[in-house]
Design a protein around this motif. Structure first.
Motif, PDB file in Angstrom:
ATOM      1  N   TRP A  90       0.835  -1.205   0.000  1.00  0.00           N
ATOM      2  CA  TRP A  90       0.000   0.000   0.000  1.00  0.00           C
ATOM      3  C   TRP A  90       0.870   1.255   0.000  1.00  0.00           C
ATOM      4  O   TRP A  90       0.518   2.248  -0.626  1.00  0.00           O
ATOM      5  N   ALA A  91       2.011   1.191   0.688  1.00  0.00           N
ATOM      6  CA  ALA A  91       2.915   2.339   0.719  1.00  0.00           C
ATOM      7  C   ALA A  91       3.614   2.515  -0.628  1.00  0.00           C
ATOM      8  O   ALA A  91       3.862   3.642  -1.065  1.00  0.00           O
ATOM      9  N   VAL A  92       3.931   1.398  -1.281  1.00  0.00           N
ATOM     10  CA  VAL A  92       4.563   1.461  -2.600  1.00  0.00           C
ATOM     11  C   VAL A  92       3.606   2.118  -3.593  1.00  0.00           C
ATOM     12  O   VAL A  92       4.015   2.960  -4.398  1.00  0.00           O
ATOM     13  N   GLU A  93       2.318   1.741  -3.526  1.00  0.00           N
ATOM     14  CA  GLU A  93       1.319   2.343  -4.420  1.00  0.00           C
ATOM     15  C   GLU A  93       1.191   3.846  -4.167  1.00  0.00           C
ATOM     16  O   GLU A  93       1.096   4.644  -5.097  1.00  0.00           O
ATOM     17  N   SER A  94       1.194   4.229  -2.901  1.00  0.00           N
ATOM     18  CA  SER A  94       1.106   5.652  -2.549  1.00  0.00           C
ATOM     19  C   SER A  94       2.324   6.410  -3.067  1.00  0.00           C
ATOM     20  O   SER A  94       2.206   7.513  -3.606  1.00  0.00           O
ATOM     21  N   LEU A  95       3.489   5.821  -2.913  1.00  0.00           N
ATOM     22  CA  LEU A  95       4.721   6.440  -3.401  1.00  0.00           C
ATOM     23  C   LEU A  95       4.704   6.539  -4.922  1.00  0.00           C
ATOM     24  O   LEU A  95       5.118   7.552  -5.492  1.00  0.00           O
ATOM     25  N   LYS A  96       4.200   5.500  -5.583  1.00  0.00           N
ATOM     26  CA  LYS A  96       4.127   5.508  -7.047  1.00  0.00           C
ATOM     27  C   LYS A  96       3.245   6.665  -7.533  1.00  0.00           C
ATOM     28  O   LYS A  96       3.607   7.381  -8.462  1.00  0.00           O
ATOM     29  N   LYS A  97       2.099   6.863  -6.884  1.00  0.00           N
ATOM     30  CA  LYS A  97       1.215   7.978  -7.242  1.00  0.00           C
ATOM     31  C   LYS A  97       1.912   9.316  -7.024  1.00  0.00           C
ATOM     32  O   LYS A  97       1.777  10.241  -7.820  1.00  0.00           O
ATOM     33  N   GLN A  98       2.657   9.413  -5.947  1.00  0.00           N
ATOM     34  CA  GLN A  98       3.382  10.646  -5.629  1.00  0.00           C
ATOM     35  C   GLN A  98       4.449  10.927  -6.682  1.00  0.00           C
ATOM     36  O   GLN A  98       4.645  12.069  -7.079  1.00  0.00           O
ATOM     37  N   LEU A  99       5.126   9.883  -7.135  1.00  0.00           N
ATOM     38  CA  LEU A  99       6.181  10.049  -8.137  1.00  0.00           C
ATOM     39  C   LEU A  99       5.613  10.397  -9.513  1.00  0.00           C
ATOM     40  O   LEU A  99       6.305  11.017 -10.329  1.00  0.00           O
ATOM     41  N   GLU A 100       4.375   9.989  -9.789  1.00  0.00           N
ATOM     42  CA  GLU A 100       3.767  10.262 -11.093  1.00  0.00           C
ATOM     43  C   GLU A 100       3.307  11.709 -11.234  1.00  0.00           C
ATOM     44  O   GLU A 100       3.054  12.163 -12.342  1.00  0.00           O
ATOM     45  N   GLN A 101       3.161  12.414 -10.134  1.00  0.00           N
ATOM     46  CA  GLN A 101       2.724  13.805 -10.183  1.00  0.00           C
ATOM     47  C   GLN A 101       3.922  14.702 -10.476  1.00  0.00           C
ATOM     48  O   GLN A 101       4.825  14.809  -9.657  1.00  0.00           O
ATOM     49  N   PRO A 102       3.933  15.359 -11.656  1.00  0.00           N
ATOM     50  CA  PRO A 102       5.112  16.134 -12.035  1.00  0.00           C
ATOM     51  C   PRO A 102       5.325  17.390 -11.181  1.00  0.00           C
ATOM     52  O   PRO A 102       6.462  17.785 -10.953  1.00  0.00           O
ATOM     53  N   GLU A 103       4.249  18.000 -10.709  1.00  0.00           N
ATOM     54  CA  GLU A 103       4.420  19.229  -9.923  1.00  0.00           C
ATOM     55  C   GLU A 103       4.944  18.945  -8.518  1.00  0.00           C
ATOM     56  O   GLU A 103       5.563  19.786  -7.898  1.00  0.00           O
ATOM     57  N   ILE A 104       4.684  17.752  -8.024  1.00  0.00           N
ATOM     58  CA  ILE A 104       5.196  17.377  -6.696  1.00  0.00           C
ATOM     59  C   ILE A 104       6.316  16.370  -6.933  1.00  0.00           C
ATOM     60  O   ILE A 104       6.070  15.196  -7.152  1.00  0.00           O
ATOM     61  N   GLY A 105       7.525  16.824  -6.903  1.00  0.00           N
ATOM     62  CA  GLY A 105       8.647  15.938  -7.142  1.00  0.00           C
ATOM     63  C   GLY A 105       9.526  15.821  -5.909  1.00  0.00           C
ATOM     64  O   GLY A 105       9.385  16.570  -4.952  1.00  0.00           O
ATOM     65  N   PHE A 106      10.391  14.874  -5.947  1.00  0.00           N
ATOM     66  CA  PHE A 106      11.349  14.684  -4.869  1.00  0.00           C
ATOM     67  C   PHE A 106      12.723  15.073  -5.381  1.00  0.00           C
ATOM     68  O   PHE A 106      13.104  14.701  -6.493  1.00  0.00           O
ATOM     69  N   ALA A 107      13.466  15.794  -4.561  1.00  0.00           N
ATOM     70  CA  ALA A 107      14.802  16.233  -4.958  1.00  0.00           C
ATOM     71  C   ALA A 107      15.819  15.102  -4.840  1.00  0.00           C
ATOM     72  O   ALA A 107      16.846  15.119  -5.507  1.00  0.00           O
ATOM     73  N   GLY A 108      15.544  14.129  -4.000  1.00  0.00           N
ATOM     74  CA  GLY A 108      16.491  13.039  -3.831  1.00  0.00           C
ATOM     75  C   GLY A 108      15.861  11.890  -3.065  1.00  0.00           C
ATOM     76  O   GLY A 108      14.736  11.974  -2.556  1.00  0.00           O
TER      77      GLY A 108
END
Length: 168
Positions: A90-108
């Motif tokens: 469930w956490a992997v799915e949540s992270l995947k959705k977060q990574l797919e959003q271009p405006e909300i990105g992770f710097a590292g």
């Protein structure tokens, strides 16, 4: 247990030979071979262990299983489900959705690690997070290019407007 005189094997030598021949799994074939060697040749547990390349106690455990429940249980071995995952599905799915959003990105990856801890309450090591994101999810982190600190923002906006007008 040096001898095997008190082990009563119900199956005939022919039945054991047939079972050994039709068995595809090497681990199960070894167990059948142990029964065959006892039934056909009366070999000791220690000798069987040497022939099969197993420890004497392993062969004794197989024979104890056979004595207790017969050949059916002796020919079963459990498959370990493996270690539980540090980052659940469930956490992997949540992270995947977060990574797919271009405006909300992770710097590292460290930022992802912190996000997992603060938002989802999952503590994972850096290497685990890196492996998950990079190799399992096949995501690449989008890091913006560095900008000069002396850059004039008004001139930059004017340039963008001019550029947009020329290409429209």
């Amino acid at each position: 247990m040096a001898g095997v005189t008190h082990i009563d094997i119900q199956e005939s030598v022919e039945e054991l030979e047939a079972l050994v021949r039709q068995q595809n799994n090497v681990r199960l074939k070894e167990r059948l071979q142990a029964l065959y060697l006892i039934k056909n040749q009366g070999i000791s547990v220690s000798a069987i262990a040497k022939i099969l390349g197993k420890h004497r106690s392993t062969v004794q455990r197989w024979l104890a299983d056979y004595r207790e429940t017969g050949i059916g249980t002796m020919l079963e071995f459990g498959i370990s489900p493996g270690r539980t995952r540090v980052i659940p599905n469930w956490a992997v799915e949540s992270l995947k959705k977060q990574l797919e959003q271009p405006e909300i990105g992770f710097a590292g990856y460290k930022e992802i690690q912190n996000w997992l801890g603060s938002v989802l309450g999952i503590e994972a090591e850096y290497a685990t997070v890196h492996h998950l994101v990079r190799y399992q999810l096949k995501a690449k982190l989008k890091v913006p290019r560095p900008r000069n600190r002396k850059q004039d923002t008004q001139k930059l906006e004017a340039f963008k407007k001019t550029l947009a007008m020329t290409y429209n």
